[in-house]
Design a protein around this motif. Structure first.
Motif, short mmCIF file in Angstrom:
data_model
loop_
_atom_site.label_atom_id
_atom_site.label_comp_id
_atom_site.label_asym_id
_atom_site.label_seq_id
_atom_site.Cartn_x
_atom_site.Cartn_y
_atom_site.Cartn_z
N TYR A 191 3.09 5.20 -9.51
CA TYR A 191 2.23 5.46 -8.34
C TYR A 191 1.63 6.87 -8.44
CZ TYR A 191 0.59 6.19 -3.62
OH TYR A 191 -0.21 6.49 -2.55
N GLU A 192 2.48 7.83 -8.75
CA GLU A 192 2.03 9.22 -8.82
C GLU A 192 0.95 9.40 -9.88
OE1 GLU A 192 4.13 13.58 -9.03
OE2 GLU A 192 5.04 11.88 -10.05
N LEU A 193 1.12 8.71 -10.99
CA LEU A 193 0.13 8.80 -12.08
C LEU A 193 -1.23 8.24 -11.66
CD1 LEU A 193 -0.53 9.20 -15.18
CD2 LEU A 193 0.24 6.83 -15.47
N ASN A 194 -1.21 7.16 -10.92
CA ASN A 194 -2.44 6.40 -10.70
C ASN A 194 -3.14 6.62 -9.37
OD1 ASN A 194 -2.80 4.68 -13.15
ND2 ASN A 194 -0.68 4.19 -12.64
N TYR A 195 -2.42 7.20 -8.40
CA TYR A 195 -3.00 7.35 -7.06
C TYR A 195 -2.86 8.78 -6.61
CZ TYR A 195 -3.13 2.29 -7.05
OH TYR A 195 -3.41 0.99 -7.36
N GLU A 196 -3.91 9.33 -6.01
CA GLU A 196 -3.80 10.70 -5.51
C GLU A 196 -3.24 10.65 -4.10
OE1 GLU A 196 -7.60 10.81 -6.80
OE2 GLU A 196 -6.50 10.88 -8.70
N ALA A 197 -2.03 11.18 -3.94
CA ALA A 197 -1.39 11.11 -2.63
C ALA A 197 -1.55 12.45 -1.93
CB ALA A 197 0.08 10.78 -2.79
N SER A 198 -2.14 12.45 -0.71
CA SER A 198 -2.20 13.68 0.08
C SER A 198 -0.79 13.91 0.66
CB SER A 198 -3.23 13.54 1.20
OG SER A 198 -2.82 12.52 2.07
N PRO A 199 -0.48 15.18 1.08
CA PRO A 199 0.90 15.49 1.47
C PRO A 199 1.45 14.62 2.60
CG PRO A 199 -0.40 17.49 1.24
CD PRO A 199 -1.35 16.36 1.09
N ASP A 200 0.57 14.13 3.51
CA ASP A 200 1.10 13.34 4.62
C ASP A 200 0.90 11.83 4.41
OD1 ASP A 200 -1.57 13.48 4.81
OD2 ASP A 200 -1.65 14.28 6.86
N ASP A 201 0.59 11.48 3.19
CA ASP A 201 0.36 10.08 2.88
C ASP A 201 1.69 9.33 2.82
OD1 ASP A 201 -1.52 8.08 2.12
OD2 ASP A 201 -0.81 8.23 0.04
N VAL A 202 1.81 8.23 3.54
CA VAL A 202 3.03 7.42 3.47
C VAL A 202 2.65 6.02 3.02
CG1 VAL A 202 5.11 6.64 4.68
CG2 VAL A 202 3.95 8.72 5.44
N VAL A 203 3.20 5.60 1.91
CA VAL A 203 2.89 4.25 1.42
C VAL A 203 4.19 3.52 1.07
CG1 VAL A 203 0.63 4.90 0.47
CG2 VAL A 203 2.65 4.97 -1.00
N GLY A 204 4.07 2.22 1.00
CA GLY A 204 5.19 1.41 0.54
C GLY A 204 4.86 0.83 -0.83
N LEU A 205 5.83 0.85 -1.71
CA LEU A 205 5.66 0.20 -3.02
C LEU A 205 6.64 -0.97 -3.05
CD1 LEU A 205 5.82 3.30 -5.45
CD2 LEU A 205 3.85 2.44 -4.17
N ILE A 206 6.12 -2.14 -3.32
CA ILE A 206 6.99 -3.32 -3.40
C ILE A 206 6.87 -3.92 -4.79
CG2 ILE A 206 7.45 -5.62 -2.49
CD1 ILE A 206 6.18 -4.77 0.12
N ASN A 207 7.97 -3.98 -5.51
CA ASN A 207 7.95 -4.61 -6.84
C ASN A 207 8.69 -5.94 -6.73
OD1 ASN A 207 7.38 -4.21 -9.83
ND2 ASN A 207 9.56 -4.70 -9.87
#
Ligand SMILES: Nc1ncnc2c1ncn2[C@@H]1O[C@H](COP(=O)(O)OP(=O)(O)OP(=O)(O)O)[C@@H](O)[C@H]1O
Ligand SMILES: [Mg+2]
Length: 367
Positions: A191-207
């Motif tokens: 995720y970190e490699l492919n998406y630019e996350a701003s400091p307050d960005d909250v996302v869910g990753l589901i594999n």
């Protein structure tokens, strides 16, 4: 389950196969060994900009991996060897992951005086939370934060017999296991490699895997809470075996959308649809629980990966339940694809390769 912060590519279990002797440059084999399939990438270049030069997925025979453990080392190593030979992989150093449910992750705060030996203190701390004799586990740690004498560490432990199943399968296939990570951490690195996350960005990753699905809540790309659901596409495969009388291999093919014929395709479609609804329910419940304990901030989005992301209608069903934008992650956003690759075929496989891409960002000595 665990909560942690990170800096740079996260190393889970770098120490699990001994401190590393491998070279930092050259190409590496990223190997995601799952109960349904082995996913392989040959990756070149630095962690920030990896290039995939070879890629392939091969099915694992039923039962060769069970309960997050390699039950049949020979069968798994055969799958790896055939992939390596079939793709013409040159690299010999392998980076792999153990399944999140097989590891114990614990965050600990310690008071460390300058004269103290941090590793000795960690062994004492580990003995308090690992319900096993420490001789039977491999331990690794990562310092998350250090302020004066207060140190916050992430401790990761895995049973040696579980670890050795994976490393033996790799060694028997003619490769050298140099890093063993945890699939949860690999997904965060993807995720970190492919998406630019701003400091307050909250996302869910589901594999969504075959036998379990993992959920990571990632805040600002810097910390996360992890959990898993003991369910995946495998339940649908089982239901196809039982309900339609297919072999395991045919059931896997039917789930991937191949027509089976013999007037059975309508029944298959119904079973897949019911299975996707049950799976979406199970994931929704766990994610809501985890999210409540992790944060009260709204999730901006949910990214789905794993072979299960390709199960017909699963992503739509998740989106309907979760009331958050849900999309299939693209693990190749910031990855170069080698000139010899069949890009269309690779993009079709993309969700299955997410963990392997995350592993491909690791290099010996980076943790
Ligand atoms: N093209 C496809 N269409 C539908 N389902 C698919 C497709 N490809 C894979 N799957 C399903 O996705 C599931 C998980 O795939 P994945 O390769 O991520 O699992 P795994 O890593 O082998 O399993 P685990 O991590 O649980 O041990 C399997 O049940 C498989 O049948
Ligand atoms: Mg998997």
């Amino acid at each position: 389950m665990g909560t942690r912060q990170k800096s740079g590519p996260r190393g889970g279990l770098t120490g699990l196969v001994g401190r590393l002797t491998g070279s930092r440059s050259g190409s590496f084999v990223a190997l995601d060994i799952g109960s349904s399939a082995v996913k392989l990438l040959e990756v070149r270049g630095a962690g920030s900009g990896p290039e995939i030069v070879r890629a392939g997925i091969a099915p694992v025979p039923e039962g060769a991996l069970q309960n997050n453990t390699v039950q049949d080392v020979v069968a798994v190593s055969d799958v790896i060897r055939r992939l390596v030979e079939g793709l013409g992989v040159h690299a010999r150093q392998a980076i792999t992951a153990v399944p999140g449910p097989a590891v114990i992750i614990k965050k600990a705060r310690l008071t460390v005086q300058p004269e103290d030996d941090l590793e000795a203190l960690l062994m004492i701390e580990a003995a308090n939370f690992i319900p096993e004799n420490l001789d039977n586990v491999s331990l690794d740690y990562q310092v998350l934060r250090a302020e004066d004498t207060e140190v916050e560490v992430l401790l990761v432990a895995v049973r040696k017999d579980i670890l050795s199943g994976y490393t033996m399968a790799i060694t028997d296939a003619g490769l050298e296991p140099t890093i063993v990570d945890v699939d949860y951490f690999a997904l965060e690195n993807m995720y970190e490699l492919n998406y630019e996350a701003s400091p307050d960005d909250v996302v869910g990753l589901i594999n969504v895997g075959a036998r379990y699905s993992s959920i990571n809540i990632v805040k600002g790309g810097t910390s996360s809470t992890t959990g898993d659901v003991q369910a995946g596409g495998g339940e649908i495969t089982d239901a196809l075996v039982k309900g339609v009388g297919l072999s395991y291999d045919d059931a896997e093919r039917a789930l991937a959308g191949e027509e089976i014929g013999g007037g059975r395709d309508e029944k298959i479609r119904q079973i897949v649809d019911d299975g996707a609804a049950d799976l979406a329910d199970a994931i929704n419940q766990s994610l809501r629980f985890l999210w409540r304990t992790a944060s009260d901030e709204p999730l901006r989005a949910i990214y789905v990966t794993g072979g299960g992301a390709r199960i017909p209608s699963l992503v739509e069903k998740l989106a309907a339940k979760l009331e958050v934008p849900v999309e299939i992650a693209n693990p190749f956003n910031h990855v170069q694809l080698g000139r010899n690759l069949d890009v269309a075929a690779l993009e079709a496989m993309a969700p299955s390769l997410a963990v392997a891409v995350g592993l491909g960002t690791r290099r010996p000595g980076d943790a």
